[in-house]
Design a protein around this motif. Structure first.
Motif, PDB file in Angstrom:
ATOM      1  N   ARG A   9      47.269  49.235  49.816  1.00  0.00           N
ATOM      2  CA  ARG A   9      46.805  50.338  50.669  1.00  0.00           C
ATOM      3  C   ARG A   9      46.091  51.428  49.858  1.00  0.00           C
ATOM      4  O   ARG A   9      45.369  52.233  50.418  1.00  0.00           O
ATOM      5  CB  ARG A   9      47.974  50.939  51.439  1.00  0.00           C
ATOM      6  CG  ARG A   9      48.394  50.104  52.597  1.00  0.00           C
ATOM      7  CD  ARG A   9      49.436  50.801  53.461  1.00  0.00           C
ATOM      8  NE  ARG A   9      50.036  49.854  54.351  1.00  0.00           N
ATOM      9  CZ  ARG A   9      51.174  49.197  54.125  1.00  0.00           C
ATOM     10  NH1 ARG A   9      51.874  49.436  53.042  1.00  0.00           N
ATOM     11  NH2 ARG A   9      51.623  48.322  54.980  1.00  0.00           N
ATOM     12  N   SER A  10      46.321  51.440  48.551  1.00  0.00           N
ATOM     13  CA  SER A  10      45.630  52.430  47.722  1.00  0.00           C
ATOM     14  C   SER A  10      44.172  52.041  47.478  1.00  0.00           C
ATOM     15  O   SER A  10      43.391  52.836  46.984  1.00  0.00           O
ATOM     16  CB  SER A  10      46.356  52.619  46.387  1.00  0.00           C
ATOM     17  OG  SER A  10      46.249  51.438  45.601  1.00  0.00           O
ATOM     18  N   SER A  11      43.817  50.812  47.828  1.00  0.00           N
ATOM     19  CA  SER A  11      42.446  50.337  47.659  1.00  0.00           C
ATOM     20  C   SER A  11      41.609  50.715  48.877  1.00  0.00           C
ATOM     21  O   SER A  11      41.979  50.431  50.019  1.00  0.00           O
ATOM     22  CB  SER A  11      42.449  48.809  47.491  1.00  0.00           C
ATOM     23  OG  SER A  11      41.135  48.296  47.626  1.00  0.00           O
ATOM     24  N   GLU A  12      40.463  51.311  48.631  1.00  0.00           N
ATOM     25  CA  GLU A  12      39.573  51.682  49.730  1.00  0.00           C
ATOM     26  C   GLU A  12      39.155  50.455  50.524  1.00  0.00           C
ATOM     27  O   GLU A  12      39.037  50.494  51.749  1.00  0.00           O
ATOM     28  CB  GLU A  12      38.338  52.408  49.182  1.00  0.00           C
ATOM     29  CG  GLU A  12      37.431  52.937  50.257  1.00  0.00           C
ATOM     30  CD  GLU A  12      36.257  53.725  49.691  1.00  0.00           C
ATOM     31  OE1 GLU A  12      35.209  53.732  50.352  1.00  0.00           O
ATOM     32  OE2 GLU A  12      36.400  54.331  48.620  1.00  0.00           O
ATOM     33  N   ASP A  36      39.587  38.768  46.025  1.00  0.00           N
ATOM     34  CA  ASP A  36      39.387  39.190  44.635  1.00  0.00           C
ATOM     35  C   ASP A  36      40.250  40.407  44.303  1.00  0.00           C
ATOM     36  O   ASP A  36      40.812  40.500  43.207  1.00  0.00           O
ATOM     37  CB  ASP A  36      37.915  39.489  44.360  1.00  0.00           C
ATOM     38  CG  ASP A  36      37.049  38.232  44.381  1.00  0.00           C
ATOM     39  OD1 ASP A  36      37.610  37.108  44.345  1.00  0.00           O
ATOM     40  OD2 ASP A  36      35.807  38.380  44.449  1.00  0.00           O
ATOM     41  N   GLU A  37      40.360  41.336  45.251  1.00  0.00           N
ATOM     42  CA  GLU A  37      41.179  42.538  45.025  1.00  0.00           C
ATOM     43  C   GLU A  37      42.665  42.169  44.916  1.00  0.00           C
ATOM     44  O   GLU A  37      43.379  42.694  44.065  1.00  0.00           O
ATOM     45  CB  GLU A  37      40.957  43.556  46.138  1.00  0.00           C
ATOM     46  CG  GLU A  37      41.723  44.836  45.975  1.00  0.00           C
ATOM     47  CD  GLU A  37      41.287  45.678  44.785  1.00  0.00           C
ATOM     48  OE1 GLU A  37      42.041  46.612  44.416  1.00  0.00           O
ATOM     49  OE2 GLU A  37      40.210  45.431  44.212  1.00  0.00           O
ATOM     50  N   VAL A  38      43.110  41.254  45.776  1.00  0.00           N
ATOM     51  CA  VAL A  38      44.504  40.804  45.687  1.00  0.00           C
ATOM     52  C   VAL A  38      44.740  40.138  44.335  1.00  0.00           C
ATOM     53  O   VAL A  38      45.732  40.417  43.647  1.00  0.00           O
ATOM     54  CB  VAL A  38      44.859  39.836  46.843  1.00  0.00           C
ATOM     55  CG1 VAL A  38      46.211  39.170  46.597  1.00  0.00           C
ATOM     56  CG2 VAL A  38      44.862  40.579  48.168  1.00  0.00           C
ATOM     57  N   MET A  39      43.849  39.265  43.919  1.00  0.00           N
ATOM     58  CA  MET A  39      44.016  38.558  42.641  1.00  0.00           C
ATOM     59  C   MET A  39      43.949  39.517  41.449  1.00  0.00           C
ATOM     60  O   MET A  39      44.643  39.323  40.465  1.00  0.00           O
ATOM     61  CB  MET A  39      42.964  37.450  42.511  1.00  0.00           C
ATOM     62  CG  MET A  39      43.131  36.332  43.544  1.00  0.00           C
ATOM     63  SD  MET A  39      44.829  35.691  43.663  1.00  0.00           S
ATOM     64  CE  MET A  39      45.030  34.967  42.059  1.00  0.00           C
ATOM     65  N   ARG A  40      43.119  40.545  41.560  1.00  0.00           N
ATOM     66  CA  ARG A  40      43.038  41.527  40.475  1.00  0.00           C
ATOM     67  C   ARG A  40      44.390  42.210  40.288  1.00  0.00           C
ATOM     68  O   ARG A  40      44.820  42.491  39.185  1.00  0.00           O
ATOM     69  CB  ARG A  40      41.949  42.561  40.781  1.00  0.00           C
ATOM     70  CG  ARG A  40      41.691  43.542  39.639  1.00  0.00           C
ATOM     71  CD  ARG A  40      40.608  44.540  39.990  1.00  0.00           C
ATOM     72  NE  ARG A  40      41.004  45.488  41.005  1.00  0.00           N
ATOM     73  CZ  ARG A  40      41.832  46.515  40.796  1.00  0.00           C
ATOM     74  NH1 ARG A  40      42.364  46.716  39.617  1.00  0.00           N
ATOM     75  NH2 ARG A  40      42.136  47.354  41.769  1.00  0.00           N
ATOM     76  N   ARG A  41      45.088  42.466  41.389  1.00  0.00           N
ATOM     77  CA  ARG A  41      46.385  43.136  41.315  1.00  0.00           C
ATOM     78  C   ARG A  41      47.517  42.174  40.956  1.00  0.00           C
ATOM     79  O   ARG A  41      48.610  42.602  40.621  1.00  0.00           O
ATOM     80  CB  ARG A  41      46.681  43.850  42.626  1.00  0.00           C
ATOM     81  CG  ARG A  41      45.745  45.051  42.791  1.00  0.00           C
ATOM     82  CD  ARG A  41      45.868  45.689  44.126  1.00  0.00           C
ATOM     83  NE  ARG A  41      44.826  46.674  44.318  1.00  0.00           N
ATOM     84  CZ  ARG A  41      45.027  47.976  44.305  1.00  0.00           C
ATOM     85  NH1 ARG A  41      46.224  48.467  44.108  1.00  0.00           N
ATOM     86  NH2 ARG A  41      44.024  48.799  44.507  1.00  0.00           N
ATOM     87  N   MET A  42      47.280  40.883  41.043  1.00  0.00           N
ATOM     88  CA  MET A  42      48.297  39.889  40.680  1.00  0.00           C
ATOM     89  C   MET A  42      48.092  39.481  39.218  1.00  0.00           C
ATOM     90  O   MET A  42      48.046  38.306  38.877  1.00  0.00           O
ATOM     91  CB  MET A  42      48.183  38.659  41.594  1.00  0.00           C
ATOM     92  CG  MET A  42      48.456  38.932  43.058  1.00  0.00           C
ATOM     93  SD  MET A  42      50.164  39.327  43.387  1.00  0.00           S
ATOM     94  CE  MET A  42      50.918  37.741  43.197  1.00  0.00           C
ATOM     95  N   ASP A  43      48.002  40.468  38.349  1.00  0.00           N
ATOM     96  CA  ASP A  43      47.771  40.218  36.930  1.00  0.00           C
ATOM     97  C   ASP A  43      49.091  39.924  36.220  1.00  0.00           C
ATOM     98  O   ASP A  43      50.126  39.750  36.862  1.00  0.00           O
ATOM     99  CB  ASP A  43      47.046  41.397  36.291  1.00  0.00           C
ATOM    100  CG  ASP A  43      47.837  42.701  36.422  1.00  0.00           C
ATOM    101  OD1 ASP A  43      49.007  42.656  36.847  1.00  0.00           O
ATOM    102  OD2 ASP A  43      47.272  43.755  36.107  1.00  0.00           O
TER     103      ASP A  43
END
Length: 160
Positions: A9-12, A36-43
């Motif tokens: 939710r912090s992602s625009e 891509d945004e989900v995968m970026r956060r699943m680091d």
């Protein structure tokens, strides 16, 4: 996975309206951006962040440390037993010349040197003398930091 949804939710991008009436190509492109945004956060740090979020949300068991917590200037002897109260050990993070700890739905901020005391308290209860040996602090300095943690409701103190 509620913590991941809260983080997203912090992602625009995740707060934008979905292009439900756009062309198939535009919807597919938007879906790729979301993925891509989900995968970026699943680091590699995702499990550590999960643990930190759980610790930050976990409650702190209220324990009365009588007579210590009732006394405005408690006297902590070398044999008093000190216990860490939060159910989970949060991660102390440096923030300038301060350290911060998110735990029990609160954020605590202290001078950086108190981090050694918090680390020494993670685990089994210990006497003030044991904590002095673990942290390398003089007993008078250690007492000052323990009283601060007692006032914050993060430790309990009892007589041996």
């Amino acid at each position: 996975m509620q913590w991941l949804a809260d983080d997203l939710r912090s992602s625009e991008l995740f707060r934008m309206d979905l292009p439900m009436f756009a062309s198939r190509l535009e919807r597919d492109a938007h879906a790729r951006k979301l993925r891509d945004e989900v995968m970026r956060r699943m680091d590699g740090d995702v499990l550590e962040r999960y643990g930190e979020e759980r610790a930050a949300a976990a409650g702190i068991r209220p324990v009365f440390s009588l007579p210590f917590s009732a006394n405005p200037e408690p006297v902590l002897g070398d044999t008093c037993i000190v216990s860490w109260l939060p159910a989970r050990q949060g991660k102390v993070r440096a923030h300038g010349d301060q350290v911060r700890l998110r735990i029990g739905g609160r954020v605590f901020s202290w001078p950086a040197e108190i981090a050694r005391v918090v680390e020494a308290l993670s685990g089994e209860p210990a006497t003030l003398a044991d904590l002095a040996a673990r942290t390398g602090f003089e007993r008078s300095t250690l007492r000052k930091w323990l009283i601060r943690l007692l006032d914050d409701g993060l430790i309990s103190v009892s007589d041996l």
